[in-house]
Design a protein around this motif. Structure first.
Motif, PDB file in Angstrom:
ATOM      1  N   ASN A  35       0.819  -1.204   0.000  1.00 27.31           N
ATOM      2  CA  ASN A  35       0.000   0.000   0.000  1.00 27.31           C
ATOM      3  C   ASN A  35       0.850   1.248   0.000  1.00 27.31           C
ATOM      4  N   ALA A  36       0.447   2.208  -0.813  1.00 33.43           N
ATOM      5  CA  ALA A  36       1.089   3.519  -0.839  1.00 33.43           C
ATOM      6  C   ALA A  36       0.090   4.554  -0.346  1.00 33.43           C
ATOM      7  N   THR A  37       0.501   5.379   0.642  1.00 34.70           N
ATOM      8  CA  THR A  37      -0.374   6.420   1.189  1.00 34.70           C
ATOM      9  C   THR A  37       0.379   7.738   1.221  1.00 34.70           C
ATOM     10  N   ILE A  38      -0.365   8.808   1.301  1.00 34.26           N
ATOM     11  CA  ILE A  38       0.223  10.145   1.391  1.00 34.26           C
ATOM     12  C   ILE A  38      -0.053  10.699   2.772  1.00 34.26           C
ATOM     13  N   ASN A  39       0.993  11.122   3.456  1.00 37.09           N
ATOM     14  CA  ASN A  39       0.863  11.757   4.763  1.00 37.09           C
ATOM     15  C   ASN A  39       0.885  13.262   4.553  1.00 37.09           C
ATOM     16  N   GLN A  40      -0.244  13.914   4.769  1.00 37.44           N
ATOM     17  CA  GLN A  40      -0.347  15.342   4.495  1.00 37.44           C
ATOM     18  C   GLN A  40       0.347  16.204   5.535  1.00 37.44           C
ATOM     19  N   GLY A  41       0.812  15.602   6.637  1.00 37.05           N
ATOM     20  CA  GLY A  41       1.363  16.408   7.705  1.00 37.05           C
ATOM     21  C   GLY A  41       2.855  16.639   7.645  1.00 37.05           C
ATOM     22  N   VAL A  42       3.522  16.218   6.585  1.00 37.32           N
ATOM     23  CA  VAL A  42       4.959  16.404   6.484  1.00 37.32           C
ATOM     24  C   VAL A  42       5.256  17.150   5.207  1.00 37.32           C
ATOM     25  N   PRO A  43       6.475  17.718   5.085  1.00 32.39           N
ATOM     26  CA  PRO A  43       6.816  18.463   3.872  1.00 32.39           C
ATOM     27  C   PRO A  43       6.669  17.598   2.625  1.00 32.39           C
TER      28      PRO A  43
END
Length: 247
Positions: free
Chosen positions: A221-229
């Motif tokens: 699984n690939a996810t995007i963490n919106q809380g980091v640069p």
């Protein structure tokens, strides 16, 4: 008068001369040896060849540059039988059709020469026959600067391998998406995502097909963490999922 050299006990080099004298006739005869080459044949493929049951294979025996007209034949090492006619105009092909497990073993291309009776030159290839089985498939995900790579590796001796990719259980078409590239080789396939936007998050898996059927890998699984640069936003589940198929 006749002179006989016992090969290979008596060796001469190119350009050497032998003088034959007759004390009764008072005459001498000079023999000069010309260039003579008798080398091991060249075979292709060579070494150890892995093939699958039911496949076909052609072994080719070629002339390495021998002088004269040596004679070529393919031999089955298991019983010494000749598998092809004897020829003097190589290349000589040995075609093995619908291979079964009994075809495993050593095959030798042997050459003889009329000028060297009893002397052979040989080259041997070993064939290993494997059952046609579903491949063992492994998948993992990692990233490099600027893009994402998902790697699918597999173990199979079948040359008719085909690999497809799924995203969230739907087949991907790399040819229709400029941000996805698939590179498939004989033992692995890589899915590259050049821009991990929201439409590309989710589960990925590969589907590997050979003559025995198809098998799916596990999912990564690939996810995007919106809380980091932005440069560090890509977050992956680090576990490696694998599907093991025993041969």
């Amino acid at each position: 008068m006749r002179i006989t050299l016992e090969y290979p006990d008596d060796l001469v080099n190119v350009g050497d001369t032998i003088t034959c004298s007759s004390s009764t006739a008072g005459q001498q005869s000079v023999i000069t040896f010309g260039d003579f080459v008798f080398l091991n044949p060249i075979i292709s493929p060579d070494g150890i060849v892995n093939v699958t049951k039911g496949s076909n294979l052609t072994l080719t025996c070629s002339d390495p540059g021998n002088t004269g007209m040596p004679r070529y034949v393919w031999i089955n090492d298991s019983d010494g039988s000749e598998l092809t006619p004897v020829i003097n105009n190589p290349p000589l092909n040995l075609n093995i059709i619908d291979i079964d497990r009994a075809a495993s073993g050593n095959y030798t291309c042997r050459i003889t020469h009329n000028d060297l009776p009893g002397i052979n030159r040989e080259t041997t290839v070993t064939i290993n026959v494997h059952p046609l089985s579903l491949p063992a498939v492994y998948i993992y995900i990692y990233k490099t600067t600027g893009y994402v790579i998902i790697n699918c590796t597999y173990e199979t001796y079948d040359n008719s391998i085909d690999v497809k990719w799924e995203h969230n259980d739907s087949l991907l078409d790399p040819n229709s998406d400029p941000y996805i590239t698939v590179i498939t080789q004989s033992s692995y396939s890589e899915l590259r995502i050049f821009s991990l936007t929201q439409q590309y998050v989710g589960a990925y898996q590969c589907i590997v097909t050979n003559g025995a059927g198809s098998v799916k890998s596990g999912k990564v699984n690939a996810t995007i963490n919106q809380g980091v640069p932005l440069c560090l936003r890509i977050q992956f589940i680090s576990k490696i999922y694998s599907t093991f198929i025993k041969w």
